[in-house]
Write a protein that holds these residues in place. Sequence first.
Motif, short mmCIF file in Angstrom:
data_model
loop_
_atom_site.label_atom_id
_atom_site.label_comp_id
_atom_site.label_asym_id
_atom_site.label_seq_id
_atom_site.Cartn_x
_atom_site.Cartn_y
_atom_site.Cartn_z
N LEU A 1 0.84 -1.21 0.00
CA LEU A 1 0.00 0.00 0.00
C LEU A 1 0.87 1.26 0.00
O LEU A 1 0.63 2.20 -0.77
N ILE A 2 1.88 1.25 0.85
CA ILE A 2 2.76 2.42 0.96
C ILE A 2 3.49 2.66 -0.37
O ILE A 2 3.60 3.79 -0.84
N LYS A 3 3.94 1.59 -0.97
CA LYS A 3 4.65 1.70 -2.26
C LYS A 3 3.76 2.31 -3.33
O LYS A 3 4.22 3.01 -4.24
N ASN A 4 2.46 2.09 -3.20
CA ASN A 4 1.51 2.55 -4.22
C ASN A 4 0.60 3.66 -3.71
O ASN A 4 -0.51 3.85 -4.22
N GLU A 5 1.06 4.40 -2.72
CA GLU A 5 0.14 5.36 -2.09
C GLU A 5 -0.33 6.45 -3.04
O GLU A 5 -1.45 6.94 -2.90
N ALA A 6 0.48 6.81 -4.00
CA ALA A 6 0.05 7.87 -4.92
C ALA A 6 -1.25 7.46 -5.63
O ALA A 6 -2.18 8.26 -5.74
N VAL A 7 -1.32 6.23 -6.07
CA VAL A 7 -2.53 5.74 -6.76
C VAL A 7 -3.66 5.52 -5.74
O VAL A 7 -4.80 5.91 -5.97
N LEU A 8 -3.32 4.93 -4.61
CA LEU A 8 -4.35 4.54 -3.65
C LEU A 8 -4.99 5.73 -2.94
O LEU A 8 -6.10 5.62 -2.42
N HIS A 9 -4.32 6.85 -2.94
CA HIS A 9 -4.92 8.05 -2.34
C HIS A 9 -5.73 8.86 -3.36
O HIS A 9 -6.26 9.91 -3.02
N HIS A 10 -5.82 8.35 -4.58
CA HIS A 10 -6.61 9.06 -5.60
C HIS A 10 -8.07 9.14 -5.17
O HIS A 10 -8.60 8.18 -4.58
N GLU A 11 -8.71 10.25 -5.49
CA GLU A 11 -10.10 10.46 -5.04
C GLU A 11 -11.08 9.43 -5.59
O GLU A 11 -12.14 9.21 -5.01
N LYS A 12 -10.72 8.78 -6.69
CA LYS A 12 -11.65 7.80 -7.27
C LYS A 12 -11.50 6.41 -6.63
O LYS A 12 -12.24 5.49 -6.98
N ILE A 13 -10.55 6.26 -5.73
CA ILE A 13 -10.33 4.95 -5.10
C ILE A 13 -10.79 4.97 -3.65
O ILE A 13 -10.47 5.89 -2.90
N ARG A 14 -11.57 3.96 -3.30
CA ARG A 14 -12.07 3.83 -1.93
C ARG A 14 -11.65 2.44 -1.43
O ARG A 14 -11.83 1.45 -2.14
N LEU A 15 -11.07 2.40 -0.23
CA LEU A 15 -10.60 1.11 0.31
C LEU A 15 -11.55 0.58 1.37
O LEU A 15 -12.06 1.33 2.21
#
Length: 124
Positions: free
Chosen positions: A19-33
């Motif tokens: 998750l940390i390695k990919n935080e730029a993508v995962l913090h995108h407004e279109k992504i919900r975890l």
Amino acid sequence: MEIAIIAHDGKKADLIDFLIKNEAVLHHEKIRLIGTGTTGGKAEAAGFKTQRMLSGPLGGDAQIAGRVAEGITQMVFFFKDPLSSHPHEADINMLIRVCDVHNVPLATNEATAQLLLDAIAQQL
Ligand SMILES: O=C(CO)COP(=O)(O)O
């Protein structure tokens, strides 16, 4: 897009690193975890807003399977530990089956999760 994150105990550290390695993508407004209880708690502690379901052995995998079946969860990252057995194996297999029934992308290891996320990143 709702992405479910789940990891067995032996794989939780790997999932958080992912998750940390990919935080730029995962913090995108279109992504919900969303995540199973303990996994979701660790993701929250690492700075990822995550809607928490029950812990896996208490029905969390089944709750996520329900969301997959309803079309709410559209991708699943499930870092399974192939070297340990689990009391809720039936729920785990049910989640995998429901993903296959509904043609929802499911990654059960980090290499596959990375490929899926890279594909998603290009569509955001
Ligand atoms: O058991 C799990 C998946 O089958 C994970 O559940 P937790 O995230 O609550 O540990």
